[in-house]
Design a protein around this motif. Structure first.
Motif, short mmCIF file in Angstrom:
data_model
loop_
_atom_site.label_atom_id
_atom_site.label_comp_id
_atom_site.label_asym_id
_atom_site.label_seq_id
_atom_site.Cartn_x
_atom_site.Cartn_y
_atom_site.Cartn_z
N ILE A 267 0.85 -1.19 0.00
CA ILE A 267 0.00 0.00 0.00
C ILE A 267 0.89 1.24 0.00
N ASP A 268 0.55 2.22 -0.83
CA ASP A 268 1.31 3.46 -0.86
C ASP A 268 1.31 4.11 0.52
N ALA A 269 2.48 4.61 0.93
CA ALA A 269 2.61 5.22 2.25
C ALA A 269 3.10 6.66 2.13
N LEU A 270 2.79 7.44 3.13
CA LEU A 270 3.21 8.84 3.21
C LEU A 270 3.64 9.13 4.64
N ILE A 271 4.82 9.73 4.81
CA ILE A 271 5.35 10.08 6.13
C ILE A 271 5.19 11.58 6.35
N VAL A 272 4.63 11.95 7.50
CA VAL A 272 4.35 13.36 7.79
C VAL A 272 4.90 13.70 9.17
N ASN A 273 5.59 14.83 9.27
CA ASN A 273 6.08 15.30 10.57
C ASN A 273 4.91 15.62 11.50
N ASP A 274 5.04 15.27 12.78
CA ASP A 274 3.93 15.42 13.72
C ASP A 274 3.49 16.87 13.92
#
Length: 332
Positions: A183-190
């Motif tokens: 599954i495509d993933a995306l990382i985001v700063n909190d």
């Protein structure tokens, strides 16, 4: 593959969007800012003709991204358009500090933020393998269209190079999750996510800044200007741990950070997430009064201390995940 900012974070695409794709994204962005819009309102806000707007709405309808309804005005029924909540489900993984440990909470929700499932990992984050196993378990039976992971860190050049979680340092977390789940993933700063979630969207110039003070780690800042997150040339906007503020007195440290941010950016909304510090009402009032004295000319901003970081963080992750999904549906 190039990266470009849209809606406050970096999106990947193999080619630049066409004029039609850019117009489709304009319409989708407007629909995200409001519960519903008429074709006439969309025409006014985009500068496109009603004929062009109707064609764009037909495209979005064929992609099953929007639905329509009716609004009664002055005895007449006006057709309105909204995003489809059921166009897909997002898998949100929220990593958050608690007493020096990083807890993982999973949310399965629709595009408009309706939560269908919430689960917290039984143990704090201890390794990359533990995180990947939890993600695989949560997404195995009911697969979301996209996985969004909020982290106390920054992904630079595809690697998590700055992180409060040592076991994730230097890891290509996006690739690891996508490989493990398909599954495509995306990382985001909190802090970016929380500030984006708290941002009061406006058609006029609008600046929102959030500063988060964890209990056992250094503070971080998120900056949203005109509804777009500011990342900076190196993706390091908001890493104030590299600044010069230093104090053994926590209230003085907060005062110095707030004074620097407000004097430099003059935001409409300044949010200080201090719930982890357990400051007294007297200490908070002292901070407010000191800032007022130090910045007497800055009068048109709101300084808020009672926002809930976890809630804004989740709201931001959902909004960012939704925008990424809609972008992918239009461009890729």
């Amino acid at each position: 593959m190039t990266k470009r900012p849209l809606g406050g974070y970096f999106l990947t695409s193999k080619a630049k969007p066409t004029t039609r794709q850019r117009n489709l994204l304009k319409v989708l962005n407007l629909l995200q800012q409001n519960d519903s819009q008429s074709a006439k309102n969309l025409s006014i806000q985009t500068g496109l003709s009603i004929v062009s707007i109707n064609k764009l709405l037909d495209v979005l309808d064929n992609k099953h991204l929007i639905t329509n309804g009716f609004l009664n005005t002055s005895g007449r029924r006006a057709k309105t358009y909204q995003l489809r909540a059921d166009a897909g489900k997002l898998g949100i993984f929220q990593l958050i500090e608690s007493n020096g440990k990083i807890l993982i909470t999973y949310y399965l929700c629709d595009l408009l933020g309706q939560i269908y499932q919430k689960r917290q990992a039984t143990k704090p984050l201890e390794s990359l393998d533990y995180l990947l196993d939890f993600i695989k378990t949560m997404t195995l039976k009911e697969r979301p269209i996209k996985i969004i992971v909020g982290v106390p860190g920054v992904e630079l050049n595809a690697l998590l190079q700055i992180s409060d979680v040592q076991s994730l340092q230097g890891i290509n977390l996006t690739a690891a999750i996508t490989t493990a789940t398909g599954i495509d993933a995306l990382i985001v700063n909190d802090v970016n996510a929380s500030t984006y979630g708290a941002n009061k969207k406006s058609d006029q110039e609008n600046i929102t800044v959030g500063i988060y003070f964890p209990k056992n780690f250094g503070p971080g800042v998120g900056v949203v200007i005109n509804n777009h997150l500011l990342h900076g040339a190196d993706g390091l906007t908001g890493k104030i741990e590299f600044g010069t503020v230093s104090s053994n007195d926590k209230t003085q440290e907060i005062i110095q950070h707030l004074q620097n941010i407000i004097s430099l950016l003059n935001p409409n909304l300044m949010i200080a997430y201090i719930e982890k510090l357990n400051l007294s009402s007297g200490e908070i009032n002292h901070i407010k009064q000191t800032i007022d004295k130090k910045l007497p000319l800055h009068q048109n901003y709101s300084l808020i201390f009672d926002h809930n970081f976890k809630k804004d963080y989740l709201t931001g992750l959902i909004a960012i995940g939704r925008q990424q999904f809609l972008h992918d549906q239009v461009v890729d």
